[in-house]
Design a protein around this motif. Structure first.
Motif: not given
Ligand SMILES: NC(=O)c1ccc[n+]([C@@H]2O[C@H](COP(=O)([O-])OP(=O)(O)OC[C@H]3O[C@@H](n4cnc5c(N)ncnc54)[C@H](OP(=O)(O)O)[C@@H]3O)[C@@H](O)[C@H]2O)c1
Length: 215
Positions: A8, A10-11, A30-31, A68-70, A93, A135, A137
């Motif tokens: 849910s 930015d990615v 999402s959860r 999701t959170l890695g 991702t 990179t 998002n």
């Molecule tokens: N931000 C960037 O520009 C970028 C670029 C490249 C790669 N990435 C990677 O892409 C992934 C997503 O990044 P993001 O910044 O969009 O979001 P994020 O904040 O890293 O992850 C949010 C998501 O993770 C889920 N989540 C968090 N804690 C959890 C748990 N304990 N159990 C199950 N699900 C859980 C959340 O669920 P809910 O929906 O229920 O809240 C939400 O859907 C990450 O791994 C990040 O390292 C990020």
């Protein structure tokens, strides 16, 4: 094509918007079924985007994206139901970031394993392909830079799945896709995420991406 995206943040929203713009149907999971972030996102998709739980998104997707959170990704896929991924192409991702109160994030794991490998083990019958993790998002869809097109690196164990992801990347505007081999290549690609974060912060510019110079 139907795309299910676990996430849910930015990615998830950036990739979801990219897929919808290309004419695909997308379900963001999402959860919680009524997460305001995904519900708001879907309102701007002209009916091409829907929302639900992780399980709904995984069931919906012919192709599934892990956003999701890695380090929480194995929990997310267990919540979704592992069998829903069987035989499908899964775009990974994620980066296993460890956050501290100060400074840039580091990797929670690396060198001898990676989030990509952990995710592939959690989804033994799916074809996990690491992509988009090197990179920010804001650069995912139709990346344009003054100095020419950037490279996207991918890795994964299944050649056909990597071909499919390469086609998706081309459709997203990544003209150059470099395949570095099996999913263990995630060890290098997840390190590149940290290099990208430090570079972006150092330059004060998050519209940056990697390009390998060629002779
Ligand atoms: N931000 C960037 O520009 C970028 C670029 C490249 C790669 N990435 C990677 O892409 C992934 C997503 O990044 P993001 O910044 O969009 O979001 P994020 O904040 O890293 O992850 C949010 C998501 O993770 C889920 N989540 C968090 N804690 C959890 C748990 N304990 N159990 C199950 N699900 C859980 C959340 O669920 P809910 O929906 O229920 O809240 C939400 O859907 C990450 O791994 C990040 O390292 C990020």
């Amino acid at each position: 094509m139907k795309v299910g995206i676990l996430g849910s943040g930015d990615v998830a929203k950036a990739l979801g918007t990219g897929f919808v713009t290309l004419g695909h149907e997308v379900c963001l999971g999402s959860r919680t079924v009524d997460n305001p972030k995904t519900v708001d996102w879907a309102k701007g998709t002209n009916g091409k985007g829907s929302t639900g739980t992780f399980a709904d998104a995984a069931a919906f997707g012919e192709v599934i994206v892990l956003a999701t959170l890695g380090t929480a990704t194995p929990d997310a896929v267990r919540l979704a139901g592992v069998s829903k991924f069987d035989g499908k192409v899964v775009i990974d991702t994620t980066n296993p970031l460890a956050f501290s109160a100060q400074g840039t994030p580091s990797l929670a794991i690396g060198h001898t394993t990676s989030q990509g490998e952990v995710n592939q083990k959690a989804l033994p019958k799916a074809h996990v392909v690491k992509a988009f993790n090197i990179t920010g998002n804001a650069n995912f869809f139709r990346p344009t830079f003054a100095n020419g097109p950037p490279d996207m690196y991918i890795c994964g164990n299944d050649a056909a799945a990597k071909k499919k992801v390469e086609k998706i990347l081309h459709d997203f505007g990544w003209s150059s896709v470099l395949d570095i081999g099996g999913i263990e290549g995630s060890r290098e690609l997840e390190s590149l995420c940290i290099l990208w974060v430090k570079s972006a912060i150092g330059l004060g510019n998050f519209r940056v991406a990697f390009r390998l110079l060629r002779a």
